[in-house]
Scaffold this active site. Structure first.
Site, short mmCIF file in Angstrom:
data_model
loop_
_atom_site.label_atom_id
_atom_site.label_comp_id
_atom_site.label_asym_id
_atom_site.label_seq_id
_atom_site.Cartn_x
_atom_site.Cartn_y
_atom_site.Cartn_z
N ASP A 268 0.81 -1.22 0.00
CA ASP A 268 0.00 0.00 0.00
C ASP A 268 0.85 1.27 0.00
O ASP A 268 0.33 2.36 -0.20
CB ASP A 268 -0.94 -0.01 1.22
CG ASP A 268 -1.96 1.11 1.20
OD1 ASP A 268 -2.43 1.47 0.11
OD2 ASP A 268 -2.29 1.64 2.28
N SER B 11 -6.32 5.91 -0.51
CA SER B 11 -6.62 4.62 -1.12
C SER B 11 -8.13 4.38 -1.05
O SER B 11 -8.76 4.61 -0.02
CB SER B 11 -5.89 3.49 -0.39
OG SER B 11 -4.49 3.72 -0.37
N GLN C 172 -4.82 -1.30 -7.20
CA GLN C 172 -5.42 -0.35 -6.26
C GLN C 172 -5.90 0.88 -7.01
O GLN C 172 -5.18 1.42 -7.85
CB GLN C 172 -4.43 0.09 -5.18
CG GLN C 172 -5.05 1.03 -4.15
CD GLN C 172 -4.07 1.50 -3.09
OE1 GLN C 172 -3.60 2.63 -3.13
NE2 GLN C 172 -3.75 0.62 -2.13
#
Length: 327
Positions: free
Chosen positions: A238, A262, A312
């Site tokens: 991430d 995110s 993502q």
């Protein structure tokens, strides 16, 4: 973000790094606190009810300078929670995929509870749904699937040719002696980063590119637990996946007008991961529009095996005027 003029040497010591890793491992050590059950009507006005049960776990968070929980942490904790419920039934059934949505910002000073639903336990596959909860609200949802190891046909996307990590500076080495905004917040980290094309924390990319590669590894040895290695890899995945978008537009993380978050995160674990050794995170962005950008990543072992794939979507907005935002 402001600099700290009291110390211009930012290179972390071995003790700093080991403390950062120990803190990460501590927040991934979830405590099971019980079970919860709820009944849901199968159809409007009907008497038939679905009896839904969930195992509940609790954990604390890593503290951050902005007091918001790092999304990769909640993702990793959700993997640990789901995995514990699977290994109690199928001890050798590893995770092979996950799909998560980041719904709300978490508070790093408050514990997070994880409710895990058993969706299915078959002969080869297990499925789980996880709700990460804080102050009575869901901050993340995740579905995850686990599969017994099995033989089958194989192929993979080849690893790109890039400099080896030994040829590149770590973030600590790069920022030694510098006093720049935000650097106190990125080191020490439990994950070492070595950017092939240069990091984007304060230094603007020299040219536009929707691609980048980053070498990653835990800063110390991890326990010999495949679930934990997968969770720490998800945690690290991430960090940089949206950088392909800001690199294409020659932005930096310290840009005061940049607003990023995110939105969702998916991973597919193709092969077993040993994350206390280097992995190469090769990334690209196929699209950005509508205040959102998509990042795609492929994670390789040092000898070129494709270990995992990542996708993502993130919110990325540029405020035209900070004054207008304040008003």
């Amino acid at each position: 973000m402001t600099g700290d003029n009291t110390d211009t040497s930012l290179e972390p010591t071995d003790l700093d790094l080991q403390e950062a890793l120990a803190d990460l491992l501590a927040v991934l050590d979830l405590t099971r606190v019980g079970e919860t059950r709820s009944k849901v009507a199968m159809h409007e006005g009907g008497d038939a009810l679905a009896d839904i049960g969930a195992e509940v776990f609790i954990a604390r968070s890593l503290r951050t300078s902005h007091h918001r929980v790092f999304g990769g942490q909640v993702l990793a904790q959700s993997i640990m929670a789901a995995g514990q419920t699977v290994r109690s039934i199928h001890p050798d059934r590893p995770i092979h995929s996950l799909h998560a949505y980041f719904l709300r910002t978490g508070d790093d000073s408050q514990p997070i509870r994880f409710a895990v639903e058993h969706l299915r336990d078959g002969h080869s596959f297990s499925a789980r749904r996880v709700y990460a909860l804080q102050d009575g609200e869901t901050i993340l949802t995740m579905t995850a699937s686990f599969q017994d190891p099995a033989p089958g046909i194989e192929h993979q996307r080849p690893m790109p040719v890039v400099p080896r990590p030994e040829e590149l500076d770590s973030l600590g080495e790069y920022y030694t002696g510098m006093d720049l905004p935000g650097t106190k917040q990125i080191i020490p980290r439990p994950i070492e980063h070595r950017h092939v094309q240069g990091n984007l924390y304060n230094a603007q990319a020299t040219h536009r590119s929707y691609k980048q590669s980053v070498w990653l590894r835990a800063v110390g040895a991890l326990p010999d637990d495949p679930l934990l290695h997968a969770a720490v890899l998800a945690f690290a995945s991430d960090y940089t996946i949206l950088e392909t978008i800001i690199r294409e537009h020659q932005l930096v993380w310290s840009e005061p007008r940049l607003r990023a978050a995110s939105l969702d995160h998916s991973m597919w674990f193709h092969r077993p991961v040993k994350f206390d050794d280097w992995v190469l995170y090769d990334q690209h962005s196929p699209s950005a529009q509508g205040g959102r950008g998509l990042g795609i990543g492929h994670i390789y072992s040092p000898d070129g095996l494709l270990l995992a794939s990542v996708a993502q979507e993130g919110m990325l907005r540029i405020k035209e005027s900070l004054r207008a935002e304040a008003e």
